[in-house]
Design a protein around this motif. Structure first.
Motif, PDB file in Angstrom:
ATOM      1  N   LEU A 240      -6.542   7.696   8.163  1.00  0.00           N
ATOM      2  CA  LEU A 240      -5.716   6.581   7.702  1.00  0.00           C
ATOM      3  C   LEU A 240      -6.183   6.073   6.336  1.00  0.00           C
ATOM      4  N   SER A 241      -7.477   6.160   6.069  1.00  0.00           N
ATOM      5  CA  SER A 241      -8.014   5.728   4.770  1.00  0.00           C
ATOM      6  C   SER A 241      -7.389   6.541   3.639  1.00  0.00           C
ATOM      7  N   GLU A 242      -7.414   7.860   3.829  1.00  0.00           N
ATOM      8  CA  GLU A 242      -6.879   8.772   2.820  1.00  0.00           C
ATOM      9  C   GLU A 242      -5.369   8.575   2.639  1.00  0.00           C
ATOM     10  N   LEU A 243      -4.646   8.455   3.753  1.00  0.00           N
ATOM     11  CA  LEU A 243      -3.194   8.279   3.704  1.00  0.00           C
ATOM     12  C   LEU A 243      -2.825   6.965   3.008  1.00  0.00           C
ATOM     13  N   ALA A 244      -3.510   5.888   3.364  1.00  0.00           N
ATOM     14  CA  ALA A 244      -3.224   4.584   2.755  1.00  0.00           C
ATOM     15  C   ALA A 244      -3.443   4.640   1.246  1.00  0.00           C
ATOM     16  N   GLU A 245      -4.517   5.290   0.831  1.00  0.00           N
ATOM     17  CA  GLU A 245      -4.810   5.429  -0.595  1.00  0.00           C
ATOM     18  C   GLU A 245      -3.734   6.242  -1.321  1.00  0.00           C
ATOM     19  N   GLN A 246      -3.302   7.330  -0.700  1.00  0.00           N
ATOM     20  CA  GLN A 246      -2.284   8.184  -1.314  1.00  0.00           C
ATOM     21  C   GLN A 246      -0.954   7.451  -1.484  1.00  0.00           C
ATOM     22  N   VAL A 247      -0.521   6.748  -0.437  1.00  0.00           N
ATOM     23  CA  VAL A 247       0.758   6.020  -0.522  1.00  0.00           C
ATOM     24  C   VAL A 247       0.643   4.885  -1.537  1.00  0.00           C
ATOM     25  N   PHE A 248      -0.500   4.182  -1.518  1.00  0.00           N
ATOM     26  CA  PHE A 248      -0.708   3.097  -2.481  1.00  0.00           C
ATOM     27  C   PHE A 248      -0.652   3.627  -3.913  1.00  0.00           C
ATOM     28  N   ASP A 249      -1.306   4.777  -4.144  1.00  0.00           N
ATOM     29  CA  ASP A 249      -1.319   5.370  -5.488  1.00  0.00           C
ATOM     30  C   ASP A 249       0.087   5.749  -5.955  1.00  0.00           C
TER      31      ASP A 249
ATOM     32  N   LEU B 126       5.163   9.175  10.045  1.00  0.00           N
ATOM     33  CA  LEU B 126       5.557   7.822  10.460  1.00  0.00           C
ATOM     34  C   LEU B 126       4.619   6.768   9.872  1.00  0.00           C
ATOM     35  N   LEU B 127       3.323   7.075   9.851  1.00  0.00           N
ATOM     36  CA  LEU B 127       2.376   6.125   9.252  1.00  0.00           C
ATOM     37  C   LEU B 127       2.638   5.965   7.753  1.00  0.00           C
ATOM     38  N   ALA B 128       3.003   7.058   7.091  1.00  0.00           N
ATOM     39  CA  ALA B 128       3.357   6.981   5.669  1.00  0.00           C
ATOM     40  C   ALA B 128       4.611   6.123   5.498  1.00  0.00           C
ATOM     41  N   GLN B 129       5.574   6.258   6.409  1.00  0.00           N
ATOM     42  CA  GLN B 129       6.803   5.446   6.359  1.00  0.00           C
ATOM     43  C   GLN B 129       6.481   3.965   6.539  1.00  0.00           C
ATOM     44  N   LEU B 130       5.563   3.654   7.451  1.00  0.00           N
ATOM     45  CA  LEU B 130       5.146   2.266   7.677  1.00  0.00           C
ATOM     46  C   LEU B 130       4.565   1.678   6.384  1.00  0.00           C
ATOM     47  N   LEU B 131       3.648   2.421   5.770  1.00  0.00           N
ATOM     48  CA  LEU B 131       3.028   1.961   4.514  1.00  0.00           C
ATOM     49  C   LEU B 131       4.074   1.818   3.410  1.00  0.00           C
ATOM     50  N   THR B 132       4.975   2.777   3.324  1.00  0.00           N
ATOM     51  CA  THR B 132       6.034   2.752   2.318  1.00  0.00           C
ATOM     52  C   THR B 132       6.906   1.514   2.470  1.00  0.00           C
ATOM     53  N   ASN B 133       7.318   1.231   3.704  1.00  0.00           N
ATOM     54  CA  ASN B 133       8.177   0.057   3.939  1.00  0.00           C
ATOM     55  C   ASN B 133       7.474  -1.235   3.526  1.00  0.00           C
ATOM     56  N   LEU B 134       6.200  -1.353   3.893  1.00  0.00           N
ATOM     57  CA  LEU B 134       5.466  -2.579   3.553  1.00  0.00           C
ATOM     58  C   LEU B 134       5.320  -2.733   2.039  1.00  0.00           C
ATOM     59  N   LEU B 135       4.961  -1.639   1.358  1.00  0.00           N
ATOM     60  CA  LEU B 135       4.783  -1.718  -0.099  1.00  0.00           C
ATOM     61  C   LEU B 135       6.115  -1.951  -0.815  1.00  0.00           C
ATOM     62  N   GLU B 136       7.168  -1.276  -0.380  1.00  0.00           N
ATOM     63  CA  GLU B 136       8.485  -1.480  -1.009  1.00  0.00           C
ATOM     64  C   GLU B 136       8.950  -2.917  -0.849  1.00  0.00           C
TER      65      GLU B 136
ATOM     66  N   ALA C  77       0.514 -10.753  -6.914  1.00  0.00           N
ATOM     67  CA  ALA C  77      -0.434  -9.683  -6.596  1.00  0.00           C
ATOM     68  C   ALA C  77      -0.136  -9.098  -5.222  1.00  0.00           C
ATOM     69  N   ILE C  78      -0.399  -7.807  -5.084  1.00  0.00           N
ATOM     70  CA  ILE C  78      -0.256  -7.100  -3.812  1.00  0.00           C
ATOM     71  C   ILE C  78      -1.618  -6.488  -3.491  1.00  0.00           C
ATOM     72  N   THR C  79      -2.065  -6.672  -2.251  1.00  0.00           N
ATOM     73  CA  THR C  79      -3.346  -6.116  -1.826  1.00  0.00           C
ATOM     74  C   THR C  79      -3.152  -5.327  -0.547  1.00  0.00           C
ATOM     75  N   LEU C  80      -3.636  -4.090  -0.561  1.00  0.00           N
ATOM     76  CA  LEU C  80      -3.648  -3.264   0.645  1.00  0.00           C
ATOM     77  C   LEU C  80      -5.101  -3.047   1.012  1.00  0.00           C
ATOM     78  N   SER C  81      -5.443  -3.377   2.250  1.00  0.00           N
ATOM     79  CA  SER C  81      -6.830  -3.195   2.678  1.00  0.00           C
ATOM     80  C   SER C  81      -6.869  -2.513   4.043  1.00  0.00           C
ATOM     81  N   LEU C  82      -7.969  -1.838   4.284  1.00  0.00           N
ATOM     82  CA  LEU C  82      -8.202  -1.178   5.566  1.00  0.00           C
ATOM     83  C   LEU C  82      -9.682  -1.313   5.872  1.00  0.00           C
ATOM     84  N   ALA C  83      -9.977  -1.862   7.051  1.00  0.00           N
ATOM     85  CA  ALA C  83     -11.369  -2.066   7.448  1.00  0.00           C
ATOM     86  C   ALA C  83     -11.486  -1.900   8.960  1.00  0.00           C
ATOM     87  N   GLU C  84     -12.702  -1.677   9.401  1.00  0.00           N
ATOM     88  CA  GLU C  84     -12.958  -1.595  10.838  1.00  0.00           C
ATOM     89  C   GLU C  84     -13.478  -2.941  11.303  1.00  0.00           C
TER      90      GLU C  84
END
Length: 189
Positions: A43-52, A81-91, A102-109
């Motif tokens: 999910l870390s890698e995917l979130a970074e890719q969609v954000f980029d 589907l996870l990429a679609q979720l990230l896409t919808n939120l960012l769009e 400002a827009i911030t995307l974060s991922l933490a445990e």
């Protein structure tokens, strides 16, 4: 006349997008809680890719972009589907924020779960709409002039449910924030 034909084609494309989104929501809801089709996803890698992908568009709109990703956090999921979720939120964030926001995307445990959070300093969701914001076709009156059909957050909720994730709406002093609390996967297990 060509202008009228183009307008009709545009309306047809818009209707097809609505039907596609409704089918995506229905498919995700139908598969809710089922494990088949889910695979380990970084999910870390995917979130970074969609954000980029979306950061340049956000910056073109005069928005500040921030990314805070803990590396190597894995979930059991459907990558598309996870990429679609990230896409919808960012769009949504890009669509509703104004120049200077400002827009911030974060991922933490945290507490054995992965917390994916998107927050912005935009106009937020009106209080009277918060209760039904995940319903299909739900839109704020002030947003009627903005393109969209009110399906983005319904799809986010359906995709989250498909992955056994919980949606949280933390209070914000300004803007909007959503947290998707995902079950963690140990990729070495």
């Amino acid at each position: 006349d060509t202008a009228q034909a183009n307008e009709i084609r545009g309306e047809i494309r818009s209707a097809i997008r609505v039907f596609d989104a409704l089918l995506d929501i229905s498919a995700a809801e139908a598969a809710q809680g089922q494990r088949p089709g889910l695979v380990p996803v970084n999910l870390s890698e995917l979130a970074e890719q969609v954000f980029d992908l979306y950061a340049p568009l956000a910056e073109d709109h005069g928005l500040e972009c921030h990314l805070q990703i803990t590396p190597d956090l894995w979930v059991l999921g459907e990558r598309s589907l996870l990429a679609q979720l990230l896409t919808n939120l960012l769009e949504n964030a890009i669509k509703y924020c104004h120049r200077g926001d400002a827009i911030t995307l974060s991922l933490a445990e945290q507490n054995g779960r992965h917390l994916l959070q998107l927050s912005d300093t935009g106009p937020g969701i009106p209080e009277e709409l918060r209760a039904q914001m995940f319903e299909r076709f739900s839109r704020a009156e002030r947003d009627r002039q903005t393109a969209g059909h009110g399906l983005g957050l319904a799809l986010v909720q359906a995709i989250a449910a498909r992955h056994g994730a919980k949606l949280l709406l933390p209070p914000t002093s300004k803007g909007f924030a959503i947290v998707i609390s995902c079950p963690k996967l140990d990729p070495t297990a």
